[in-house]
Motif scaffolding. Structure first.
Motif, PDB file in Angstrom:
ATOM      1  N   ARG A 147      38.855  36.390  29.429  1.00 29.65           N
ATOM      2  CA  ARG A 147      39.288  37.786  29.477  1.00 29.65           C
ATOM      3  C   ARG A 147      40.619  37.855  30.211  1.00 29.65           C
ATOM      4  NH1 ARG A 147      39.093  39.170  34.578  1.00 29.65           N
ATOM      5  NH2 ARG A 147      37.453  38.417  35.981  1.00 29.65           N
ATOM      6  N   PRO A 148      41.347  38.947  30.078  1.00 25.36           N
ATOM      7  CA  PRO A 148      42.630  39.058  30.768  1.00 25.36           C
ATOM      8  C   PRO A 148      42.466  38.955  32.290  1.00 25.36           C
ATOM      9  CG  PRO A 148      42.458  40.722  29.063  1.00 25.36           C
ATOM     10  CD  PRO A 148      41.106  40.097  29.170  1.00 25.36           C
ATOM     11  N   LEU A 149      43.309  38.165  32.914  1.00 22.87           N
ATOM     12  CA  LEU A 149      43.364  38.109  34.369  1.00 22.87           C
ATOM     13  C   LEU A 149      43.966  39.423  34.860  1.00 22.87           C
ATOM     14  CD1 LEU A 149      42.912  36.091  36.777  1.00 22.87           C
ATOM     15  CD2 LEU A 149      45.373  35.630  36.634  1.00 22.87           C
ATOM     16  N   GLY A 150      43.307  40.065  35.838  1.00 27.48           N
ATOM     17  CA  GLY A 150      43.775  41.366  36.304  1.00 27.48           C
ATOM     18  C   GLY A 150      43.917  41.434  37.809  1.00 27.48           C
ATOM     19  N   ARG A 151      44.503  42.522  38.283  1.00 30.35           N
ATOM     20  CA  ARG A 151      44.710  42.686  39.724  1.00 30.35           C
ATOM     21  C   ARG A 151      43.393  42.742  40.487  1.00 30.35           C
ATOM     22  NH1 ARG A 151      49.291  45.838  38.039  1.00 30.35           N
ATOM     23  NH2 ARG A 151      48.000  47.703  37.881  1.00 30.35           N
ATOM     24  N   ARG A 152      42.330  43.214  39.819  1.00 26.93           N
ATOM     25  CA  ARG A 152      41.027  43.276  40.484  1.00 26.93           C
ATOM     26  C   ARG A 152      40.452  41.893  40.784  1.00 26.93           C
ATOM     27  NH1 ARG A 152      36.782  42.691  36.601  1.00 26.93           N
ATOM     28  NH2 ARG A 152      37.544  42.683  34.450  1.00 26.93           N
ATOM     29  N   ASP A 153      41.050  40.843  40.189  1.00 24.00           N
ATOM     30  CA  ASP A 153      40.594  39.479  40.435  1.00 24.00           C
ATOM     31  C   ASP A 153      41.187  38.881  41.708  1.00 24.00           C
ATOM     32  OD1 ASP A 153      38.979  39.026  38.049  1.00 24.00           O
ATOM     33  OD2 ASP A 153      40.864  39.079  36.940  1.00 24.00           O
ATOM     34  N   ALA A 154      42.041  39.630  42.388  1.00 16.71           N
ATOM     35  CA  ALA A 154      42.814  39.071  43.501  1.00 16.71           C
ATOM     36  C   ALA A 154      41.953  38.320  44.508  1.00 16.71           C
ATOM     37  CB  ALA A 154      43.620  40.170  44.192  1.00 16.71           C
ATOM     38  N   ASN A 155      40.948  38.970  45.075  1.00 12.96           N
ATOM     39  CA  ASN A 155      40.152  38.329  46.128  1.00 12.96           C
ATOM     40  C   ASN A 155      39.426  37.084  45.633  1.00 12.96           C
ATOM     41  OD1 ASN A 155      40.934  40.255  47.998  1.00 12.96           O
ATOM     42  ND2 ASN A 155      39.130  41.539  47.676  1.00 12.96           N
TER      43      ASN A 155
END
Length: 204
Positions: A21-29
């Motif tokens: 799936r697309p890597l997103g800003r919510r994946d940061a942590n």
């Protein structure tokens, strides 16, 4: 407008589910934690710059740059999930059309995920997407000859060994040789994922 992005791909492998799936800003942590825990595991294979730039890369800026490239149709930046957990990353880059219709793929997974069939499944899904939805003709993966685990991924999927590219990429502070592997759409009419899953069943 890019009609092929964003996209989510999913495969069931036994009782496991692998998702791109697309890597997103919510994946940061989760992404930063995964990278930190696997720093020593990944560092020998990490791309570097021959002339380092100052400053720290901010994750949000990194994702923004990836999205911009994806919207242009130049790349597909995927997060790899295994049973709903973020375990790695796969990027299709250098997407070319014209008379070439080709792309290059790179990937990594955390140490705890290696050897569980996740990386081959992710690569197979991405390759199928490129061959079918994008209509590409050729997929290429370049790997350092010392990276035995990554070499096993392309060998399991039937990528052809096209030889050594000397001093091909700047990795871990030096220009490193890479072994080049490729696969064309004509070689896998049944699909890369279907062939990989069939091979898994035969070897069990």
């Amino acid at each position: 407008m890019n009609k092929t992005w964003p996209v989510t791909l999913r495969a069931q492998v036994g009782s496991d589910v692998v998702v791109l799936r697309p890597l997103g800003r919510r994946d940061a942590n989760n992404w930063l934690r995964l990278r930190s825990v696997n720093h020593a595991w990944l560092e020998p294979w990490e791309a570097t710059k021959p002339k380092p730039t100052e400053g720290t890369v901010v994750f949000g800026d990194y994702v923004r740059s990836l999205r911009k490239q994806a919207r242009r149709g130049a790349s597909l930046p995927f997060a790899i999930e295994h049973n709903s957990a973020l375990v790695g990353q796969l990027t299709v880059s250098s997407i070319s059309r014209g008379s070439l219709w080709s792309a290059t793929m790179g990937y990594w997974v955390g140490r705890q995920t290696a050897g569980r069939g996740v990386a081959p499944t992710a690569v197979a899904m991405a390759a199928d997407h490129c061959f079918t939805t994008l209509g590409l003709h050729r997929m290429e993966i370049n790997i350092r000859p010392e990276n035995e685990r990554s070499l096993r991924v392309v060998q399991k999927l039937g990528f052809r060994d096209e030889g050594i590219r000397e001093r091909y990429l700047h990795i871990d502070g030096e220009w490193r040789d890479h072994q080049s592997f490729a696969l064309t759409a004509e070689e896998v009419p049944e699909g890369v994922l279907a062939r990989w899953l069939a091979t898994r069943r035969e070897t069990r």
